[in-house]
Design a protein around this motif. Structure first.
Motif, short mmCIF file in Angstrom:
data_model
loop_
_atom_site.label_atom_id
_atom_site.label_comp_id
_atom_site.label_asym_id
_atom_site.label_seq_id
_atom_site.Cartn_x
_atom_site.Cartn_y
_atom_site.Cartn_z
N MET A 1 3.08 8.81 18.23
CA MET A 1 2.99 9.09 16.80
C MET A 1 4.18 8.49 16.05
SD MET A 1 1.26 10.50 14.42
CE MET A 1 0.15 11.61 15.29
N ARG A 2 5.37 8.60 16.62
CA ARG A 2 6.54 8.03 15.96
C ARG A 2 6.44 6.51 15.88
NH1 ARG A 2 11.71 11.34 18.56
NH2 ARG A 2 11.23 13.38 17.62
N PHE A 3 5.94 5.90 16.95
CA PHE A 3 5.79 4.45 16.93
C PHE A 3 4.78 4.02 15.88
CE2 PHE A 3 3.56 0.62 18.39
CZ PHE A 3 4.62 -0.27 18.43
N ALA A 4 3.68 4.76 15.75
CA ALA A 4 2.66 4.43 14.74
C ALA A 4 3.24 4.55 13.34
CB ALA A 4 1.45 5.34 14.92
N ILE A 5 4.01 5.61 13.10
CA ILE A 5 4.62 5.78 11.78
C ILE A 5 5.61 4.66 11.50
CG2 ILE A 5 6.12 7.28 10.42
CD1 ILE A 5 4.87 9.67 11.83
N PHE A 6 6.40 4.31 12.52
CA PHE A 6 7.36 3.21 12.35
C PHE A 6 6.65 1.90 12.06
CE2 PHE A 6 9.63 -0.34 14.33
CZ PHE A 6 10.82 -0.31 13.61
N LEU A 7 5.55 1.62 12.76
CA LEU A 7 4.80 0.39 12.55
C LEU A 7 4.21 0.34 11.14
CD1 LEU A 7 3.72 -2.23 13.77
CD2 LEU A 7 1.72 -0.94 14.58
#
Length: 339
Positions: A1-7
């Motif tokens: 989830m954090r990676f998706a938000i960062f992307l």
């Protein structure tokens, strides 16, 4: 989830940078310029000059320097415009020579067209209407307000950054890391030092390159050798693309000034000097402590050129150095020169 938000946040940031180029490009250029000039501001303050007067003095000196560069470049611009018909004639001769070389291939193509029953005239239709239109005075007048707006944004941002730099650094330090603001503040000042050192050293190297190139071109006999040296010194700030533009320009200048193999002598001389500078002089003077992975330089250059054009090419390396200092990545990049 954090990676998706960062992307998602990264994509939105890139889109905002692209859409807001008219405002953000001169703003970022002003901030980078302010970081480069920060040590000079501190030096003036140590001499007892008030911060407002120091910022105003640096801005005024920069504007005078820019006006001097434009004034010195004006003769070259008009000379290039005056040489365009001759240059067009030389390029047309080269095209004609290549056309005679591949004439046999053209005859084969016509034979294939006859076998297939196609009309060569239809498949190789020529555009009517003559030369490419040159921008008119009306186009220049409509473009002038954009340049004025960029100039005002750059000047205002640079002045207020130099005026309030320490306050901005304190705010960023507490905003990024409330528990360790001193670490962030130290990294900001380290970035200032490295970027300023990098820019000053590169400026000296480019000036030396321009001077040596001017002497070589003068010995060769190319007209306006010192003008070409100044152009090479300025364009060498834009890695890869700058030297490529100078090489192409010197090749065209050689076609105008010389005939035969002599036309290749100016670009070849510049390439030899540029290779020597890039492989020996710059690494020796810049030092290992601010060396940057060539792949990161190339990717940063491509990204900023795509984003903001030539202006992005100017700020690509300073922005990369600042980002790497803030992320403390310099010591983590392995040195591959000895492998």
């Amino acid at each position: 989830m954090r990676f998706a938000i960062f992307l998602i946040a990264t994509i939105l940031t890139f889109g905002a940078l692209k859409l807001g180029a008219d405002i953000l490009s001169p703003l970022v250029l002003a901030l980078v310029t302010g970081v480069i000039l920060a040590p000079l501001t501190d030096f003036l303050r140590r001499l007892g000059m008030p911060i407002t007067l120091a910022a105003l003095a640096i801005l005024s000196f920069g504007l005078l320097l820019l006006m001097a560069v434009v004034f010195l470049a004006e003769p070259l611009i008009w000379k290039v415009v005056g040489e365009l018909p001759k240059l067009k004639y030389e390029v047309r001769n080269i095209v004609e020579e290549f056309r005679t070389i591949i004439q046999g291939i053209d005859e084969v193509n016509k034979g294939v067209e006859e076998v297939l029953g196609t009309d060569g005239a239809d498949s190789t239709a020529k555009a009517e209407g003559g030369d490419t239109a040159v921008p008119s005075l009306t186009d220049a007048l409509f473009f002038a307000p954009v340049l004025v707006a960029h100039f005002l944004i750059f000047s205002g941002s640079l002045f207020f950054f130099l005026l309030t730099r320490n306050g901005i650094y304190n705010w960023l330090s507490h905003f990024i890391a409330r528990d360790k603001p001193d670490v962030i503040r130290e990294r900001l000042h380290t970035a200032e030092h490295l970027v300023s050192r990098y820019f000053v050293t590169i400026s000296i190297i480019n000036a030396g390159l321009g001077l040596v190139l001017s002497i070589v071109l003068m010995l060769i006999g190319l007209p306006s050798p010192f003008v070409w040296g100044a152009v090479a010194a300025v364009l060498n700030f834009v890695l890869y693309l700058g030297p490529l533009a100078v090489t192409v320009g010197l090749f065209l200048a050689g076609l105008i000034a010389f005939s035969g193999p002599m036309a290749l002598l100016p670009p070849v001389a510049f390439l030899m000097l540029n290779v020597f500078e890039a492989q020996f002089v710059t690494p020796g003077l810049i030092g290992r402590n601010i060396s940057v992975n060539p792949l990161l330089i190339f990717v940063s250059l491509l990204f900023w050129l795509w984003l903001w054009g030539p202006l992005g090419g100017i700020i690509a390396i300073p922005v990369l150095v600042i980002a790497m200092v803030m992320l403390d990545l310099f010591e983590q990049i392995p040195d591959t020169t000895e492998q």
